[in-house]
Design a protein around this motif. Structure first.
Motif, short mmCIF file in Angstrom:
data_model
loop_
_atom_site.label_atom_id
_atom_site.label_comp_id
_atom_site.label_asym_id
_atom_site.label_seq_id
_atom_site.Cartn_x
_atom_site.Cartn_y
_atom_site.Cartn_z
N LEU A 143 9.49 -15.20 -31.73
CA LEU A 143 9.60 -14.16 -30.70
C LEU A 143 9.99 -12.83 -31.32
O LEU A 143 9.38 -11.79 -31.03
CB LEU A 143 10.64 -14.57 -29.66
N VAL A 144 10.98 -12.82 -32.18
CA VAL A 144 11.44 -11.58 -32.80
C VAL A 144 10.36 -10.99 -33.71
O VAL A 144 10.11 -9.78 -33.68
CB VAL A 144 12.76 -11.83 -33.59
N ILE A 145 9.70 -11.83 -34.49
CA ILE A 145 8.64 -11.34 -35.37
C ILE A 145 7.49 -10.76 -34.55
O ILE A 145 6.98 -9.68 -34.85
CB ILE A 145 8.14 -12.47 -36.31
N GLY A 146 7.09 -11.44 -33.50
CA GLY A 146 6.00 -10.97 -32.65
C GLY A 146 6.34 -9.66 -31.96
O GLY A 146 5.53 -8.72 -31.94
N MET A 147 7.53 -9.57 -31.40
CA MET A 147 7.94 -8.34 -30.72
C MET A 147 8.05 -7.19 -31.71
O MET A 147 7.68 -6.05 -31.38
CB MET A 147 9.27 -8.56 -30.00
N THR A 148 8.53 -7.45 -32.90
CA THR A 148 8.64 -6.40 -33.92
C THR A 148 7.27 -5.91 -34.33
O THR A 148 7.04 -4.70 -34.45
CB THR A 148 9.40 -6.93 -35.15
N PHE A 149 6.34 -6.83 -34.53
CA PHE A 149 4.98 -6.46 -34.90
C PHE A 149 4.34 -5.60 -33.82
O PHE A 149 3.72 -4.56 -34.11
CB PHE A 149 4.13 -7.72 -35.15
N VAL A 150 4.46 -5.99 -32.56
CA VAL A 150 3.88 -5.22 -31.46
C VAL A 150 4.53 -3.85 -31.37
O VAL A 150 3.85 -2.83 -31.19
CB VAL A 150 4.00 -5.99 -30.13
#
Length: 94
Positions: free
Chosen positions: A17-24
Motif C-alpha cells: 500500500l505504501v509503495i503504491g501510494m508513493t509511486f502514484v
C-alpha cells in the motif's frame, strides 16, 4: 491461521500500500511539474508556427448556413425515421 501468518500478511499488504501510494504520488507530482513547465515555456515563447502550404490540410466546404437542411438531408432523415418506426412498430398518428 496463526497470528504470525496474519501479521506477516498485514505487513506485506501495508508495505505494498505504501509503495503504491508513493509511486502514484510521485507520478502525479512529476506530471503536474511537467505540465507547468510546458505552460511556462509556451508563455515565454508564444511563437508563430510556420506552416508549409504543401503540408496544410485541405479546407472542408462550409456547411449550409440556412436554417433549413437541404433536400438530400431531409430525405435521409425521413428514411431513417421510417425505418426506425417500422422496426420498432411505433403507433404514431400522422
Amino acid at each position: 491461521m496463526n497470528s504470525e501468518a496474519i501479521s506477516t500478511l498485514l505487513f506485506e499488504a501495508s508495505t505494498l500500500l505504501v509503495i503504491g501510494m508513493t509511486f502514484v504520488f510521485l507520478f502525479l507530482t512529476l506530471l503536474i511539474a511537467a505540465i507547468n513547465l510546458i505552460a511556462a515555456f509556451c508563455r515565454k515563447f508564444p511563437g508563430h508556427f510556420h506552416t508549409d502550404p504543401k503540408t496544410t490540410l485541405p479546407q472542408a466546404p462550409l456547411p449550409n448556413t440556412d436554417d433549413q437542411p437541404d433536400a438530400k438531408t431531409m430525405a435521409v432523415i425521413g428514411a431513417a425515421v421510417h425505418q426506425y418506426r417500422k422496426k420498432h412498430r411505433l403507433n404514431v398518428k400522422d
